[in-house]
Design a protein around this motif. Structure first.
Motif, PDB file in Angstrom:
ATOM      1  N   PHE A  34       0.800  -1.296  -0.011  1.00  0.00           N
ATOM      2  CA  PHE A  34       0.235   0.001  -0.031  1.00  0.00           C
ATOM      3  C   PHE A  34       0.736   1.368  -0.034  1.00  0.00           C
ATOM      4  N   VAL A  35       1.729   1.325   0.748  1.00  0.00           N
ATOM      5  CA  VAL A  35       3.051   2.549   0.707  1.00  0.00           C
ATOM      6  C   VAL A  35       3.651   2.520  -0.265  1.00  0.00           C
TER       7      VAL A  35
ATOM      8  N   LEU B  97      -4.712  13.899 -14.311  1.00  0.00           N
ATOM      9  CA  LEU B  97      -3.565  12.915 -13.902  1.00  0.00           C
ATOM     10  C   LEU B  97      -2.994  12.988 -12.529  1.00  0.00           C
ATOM     11  N   PHE B 104      -5.456   8.394  -5.109  1.00  0.00           N
ATOM     12  CA  PHE B 104      -5.319   7.039  -4.993  1.00  0.00           C
ATOM     13  C   PHE B 104      -4.299   6.746  -4.167  1.00  0.00           C
ATOM     14  N   PHE B 105      -2.898   7.181  -4.783  1.00  0.00           N
ATOM     15  CA  PHE B 105      -1.658   6.692  -3.991  1.00  0.00           C
ATOM     16  C   PHE B 105      -1.798   7.101  -2.445  1.00  0.00           C
ATOM     17  N   ASP B 106      -2.312   8.455  -2.166  1.00  0.00           N
ATOM     18  CA  ASP B 106      -2.124   8.965  -0.862  1.00  0.00           C
ATOM     19  C   ASP B 106      -3.184   8.159   0.092  1.00  0.00           C
ATOM     20  N   LEU B 108      -4.257   4.933  -0.187  1.00  0.00           N
ATOM     21  CA  LEU B 108      -3.375   3.867  -0.109  1.00  0.00           C
ATOM     22  C   LEU B 108      -2.455   3.922   1.083  1.00  0.00           C
ATOM     23  N   ALA B 109      -1.730   4.797   1.031  1.00  0.00           N
ATOM     24  CA  ALA B 109      -0.754   4.968   2.039  1.00  0.00           C
ATOM     25  C   ALA B 109      -1.339   5.365   3.402  1.00  0.00           C
ATOM     26  N   TYR B 111      -4.232   4.886   4.460  1.00  0.00           N
ATOM     27  CA  TYR B 111      -4.761   3.647   5.209  1.00  0.00           C
ATOM     28  C   TYR B 111      -3.794   2.755   5.845  1.00  0.00           C
ATOM     29  N   ALA B 112      -2.939   2.502   4.958  1.00  0.00           N
ATOM     30  CA  ALA B 112      -1.771   1.650   5.545  1.00  0.00           C
ATOM     31  C   ALA B 112      -1.145   2.182   7.138  1.00  0.00           C
ATOM     32  N   LEU B 164       3.075  12.733  -8.230  1.00  0.00           N
ATOM     33  CA  LEU B 164       1.856  11.869  -8.480  1.00  0.00           C
ATOM     34  C   LEU B 164       1.424  11.427  -6.649  1.00  0.00           C
ATOM     35  N   ALA B 165       2.447  11.720  -5.983  1.00  0.00           N
ATOM     36  CA  ALA B 165       2.135  11.439  -4.636  1.00  0.00           C
ATOM     37  C   ALA B 165       2.546  12.624  -3.815  1.00  0.00           C
ATOM     38  N   ASP B 166       2.036  13.091  -2.642  1.00  0.00           N
ATOM     39  CA  ASP B 166       2.659  14.217  -1.913  1.00  0.00           C
ATOM     40  C   ASP B 166       2.478  13.698  -0.277  1.00  0.00           C
ATOM     41  N   ALA B 167       3.425  14.145   0.555  1.00  0.00           N
ATOM     42  CA  ALA B 167       3.206  13.774   1.881  1.00  0.00           C
ATOM     43  C   ALA B 167       2.144  14.292   2.706  1.00  0.00           C
ATOM     44  N   VAL B 170      -0.767  12.208   2.145  1.00  0.00           N
ATOM     45  CA  VAL B 170      -0.802  10.890   2.904  1.00  0.00           C
ATOM     46  C   VAL B 170      -1.190  11.260   4.350  1.00  0.00           C
ATOM     47  N   PHE B 196      -7.227  -5.333   0.239  1.00  0.00           N
ATOM     48  CA  PHE B 196      -7.473  -4.289  -0.795  1.00  0.00           C
ATOM     49  C   PHE B 196      -8.836  -4.093  -0.697  1.00  0.00           C
ATOM     50  N   PHE B 199     -10.707  -2.080   1.868  1.00  0.00           N
ATOM     51  CA  PHE B 199     -10.111  -0.741   1.645  1.00  0.00           C
ATOM     52  C   PHE B 199     -10.875  -0.298   0.497  1.00  0.00           C
TER      53      PHE B 199
END
Lengths: 371, 295
Positions: A34-35, B97, B104-106, B108-109, B111-112, B164-167, B170, B196, B199
């Motif tokens: 996930f990360v 984009l 999506f990526f933020d 996912l991370a 949640y983890a 595409l991702a930013d801290a 997250v 998944f 999630f």
């Protein structure tokens, strides 16, 4: 593009889950999967580049070919020492940019903090209607594009622009904002009759600039950028103060009103201490943000006139991408990095120390102060 | 949304609201509000008015919001004489984009980091916090270096992938997921849904407010993004709107100040975010205050 990052986790070796505690084993793998995209992107485009730039700052790379081959001359700390110890154009430009940014921070941070708090107090006033509209109005500039806003302010501060027309209504002859490199402090000294700088100040000074240069104040051109930034950032900070003010218990305010505390006393002794964490946050964020000023300088002045709107961020860009001296440019951005981190730590320290003595005393005595 | 609600006045407060002193205070309060309202909004009014003026008119009467004679000449030249349509298309592509990727990526991370127990989680979260403190502007040269090295310089991939991702995103998502009760997820997990699956079809639908906040922050951030496009592309065909605007200002227009044109182009670039702001204002407010939670 996006799929690259998606595919990346699959290439990392995945151990089969251990039998014991199936769910936990699953979570271990799932957690890392996930990360993984975020790690890959931030690692590849944030951490790795910082290391690469650190290397480049120790070389004389001119942008041709790869900086990681043996052909690129390694110069050690030369790029750094040229900024601090060797007299020359590099140091003069760098110190000028530091001076400009110090005056910029010195005005922007206190003014935007005070303005944000003031606006928040007015908007938080329960007696006024239509506050929602004004809250949005104050906040709106913060969400717009810095480049688009800079275009508007170029027009406002043009020679015969709106600001000068307004000043003319007040009988003031406005300056040619973006052509005026005169320092505000020099102008003020001129107004009280000090037209020629005293020789003691022009003959020498620290770090390649004369004392007279250090004491110039922000230039007239810089003042217009300062106005723009205060105008765009105050709204965001107002919202932070507003959130803090709404957490101040009404009962506390009322109790002090009944005790006969004046409006100012209530603000000074009830409200201000309660919103201190937010004030600290706004000051820190302001300090960090205003050492990063770049977009506005790029669009409005490109460091001109006479380098008085040069800031370290813009100088680092210009040195690398216009003068093709990537080593020096990278060195400047690392020094800037250091300044920002140090200021953050320093301010945290100051705020912590201010709380500390009282608490320490209280612990030592173990006796309530008013008994 | 504490910021948007007014607390009801208690009897004590209501008593203080009456009387001549209160009236003076109220008038003063409105005076301050209106004065600052003008300071904060009038520049936009000037921008709007002057973009419909002729060039001599804009130069002579910059303060007036009303054109002498309304003209669309500035806007016509934006579309006929500049690459504005191209910049607009590039900006739309990049923004869509980047926003999709970040959301999506933020999440996912996030949640983890909030829910899944895996080795190294605490360390990773500390790293995310540390990364948030890295000032973006010192990354200009570093980003350029890595894009060159990876062969992504001067490409759409170079414009998009690094963003595409930013801290901060997250962090926002982690905070949100921690505030959601665990029970629903546990029920899904007991029913045999994978991590998944849980999630995607159980947790994410509950995260709507946080997802909207993140979508808006990402859209606004990437629509307005300037320094990144400055160091990732140099081909004019890949310019985004802010980059194109900056290029107009720095003199690619040739003769004259052409303020009506520039103001009009800046206006068009502002409109999408302005519309979003009007519709989703409270999410913008929430986004701004996420900053306050970090402290």
């Amino acid at each position: 593009m996006a799929t690259e990052a998606l595919r990346a986790p699959a290439t990392t070796p995945v151990k089969p889950p251990r039998r014991r505690g199936g769910v936990r084993g699953n979570e271990n793998i799932a957690g890392w999967l996930f990360v993984a995209p975020v790690i890959v992107i931030l690692g590849l485009f944030l951490l790795l580049p910082i290391l690469m730039a650190l290397w480049v700052s120790l070389t004389d790379w001119n942008g041709q070919g790869s900086p990681f081959t043996g052909d690129v001359p390694f110069v050690g700390g030369d790029n750094y020492t040229r900024l601090f110890t060797e007299d020359g154009l590099d140091r003069r430009d760098f110190m000028t940019s530091i001076r400009n940014n110090m005056y910029y921070v010195g005005i922007v941070v206190p003014v935007q903090t005070a303005l944000a708090l003031g606006l928040a107090l007015v908007v938080n006033n329960r007696m006024l209607k239509g506050k929602g509209f004004f809250r949005s109005a104050f906040y709106f500039p913060s969400v717009t594009s810095s480049v688009a806003i800079s275009v508007v302010f170029l027009f406002l501060f043009a020679n015969s622009g709106a600001v000068n027309k307004l000043l003319a209504l007040l009988g003031i002859n406005g300056p040619e904002w973006f052509a005026d490199s005169r320092g505000v402090l020099h102008l003020l000294l001129g107004a009280v009759g000090v037209d020629n700088p005293p020789g003691a100040l022009t003959s020498g000074g620290p770090l390649g600039l004369t004392w007279w240069d250090w004491l110039s104040g922000p230039s007239v051109a810089m003042v217009s950028i300062i106005c723009l930034v205060i105008w765009t950032t105050s709204g965001t900070f107002m919202l932070m103060f507003l959130a803090a003010l709404q957490n101040v218990p009404v009962a506390l305010d009322e109790a002090s009103t009944l005790d006969g505390a004046s409006r100012w006393q209530r603000f000074r002794h009830v409200t201000l201490p309660l919103i201190k964490p937010t004030t600290f946050l706004v000051l820190t964020l302001g300090l960090i943000g205003s050492w990063q000023v770049f977009d506005q300088v790029y669009v409005m002045s490109q460091g001109d006139p006479a380098k008085t709107t040069l800031t370290p961020a813009y100088l680092s860009y210009r040195t690398a991408f216009r003068d093709f001296d990537y080593g020096s440019g990278a060195a400047i951005s690392f020094v800037l990095f250091l300044i920002i981190i140090l200021l953050t730590l320093l301010q945290r320290r100051v705020m912590a120390d201010r709380d500390e003595p009282r608490r320490a005393r209280w612990w030592r005595r173990r006796v309530p102060e008013r008994s | 949304m504490a910021v948007l609600t007014d607390r009801p006045a208690t009897p004590v407060a209501r008593r203080a609201d009456r009387g001549p002193r209160a009236r003076v205070n109220r008038i003063l309060g409105y005076a301050v509000l209106i004065a600052f309202g003008l300071i904060f909004l009038y520049p936009f009014v000037i921008q709007l008015g002057n973009s419909f003026k002729t060039e001599p008119d804009a130069a002579a009467n910059p303060l007036s919001p009303l054109p002498d004679s309304l003209t669309l000449a500035g806007f016509e030249r934006i579309f006929a004489g500049t690459n504005f349509p191209l910049w607009l298309g590039n900006s739309l592509l990049v923004t869509v984009l980047v926003t999709l990727g970040r959301v999506f990526f933020d999440s996912l991370a996030g949640y983890a980091l909030a829910r899944l127990r895996f080795r190294g989680r605490a360390g990773l979260f500390a790293a995310v916090i540390a990364v948030m403190a890295v000032p973006g502007v010192v990354l200009l040269i570093p980003k350029f270096l890595v894009l060159k090295q990876l062969g992504l310089y001067d490409s759409y991939a170079g414009l998009v992938v690094p963003l595409l991702a930013d801290a901060a995103g997250v962090f926002i998502m982690k905070q949100f997921f921690e505030s959601v009760p665990v029970s629903v997820e546990e029920a899904a997990r007991i029913d045999g849904a994978g991590v998944f699956r849980t999630f995607w079809s159980v947790v994410l639908p509950m995260a709507r407010p946080a997802l909207i906040t993140l979508t808006i922050l990402s859209f606004q951030g990437s629509w307005n993004e300037f320094p990144h496009s400055l160091v990732s592309v140099q081909d004019p065909d890949l310019f985004t709107l802010p980059r194109g605007l900056a290029d107009l200002v720095s003199g690619s227009l040739g003769k004259g100040t052409q303020y009506p044109l520039k103001l009009g182009a800046a206006l068009l670039a502002t409109i999408p975010v302005a519309v979003l702001f009007v519709i989703f204002q409270r999410y913008f407010v929430r986004g701004a205050n996420e900053g306050a939670d970090k402290g």
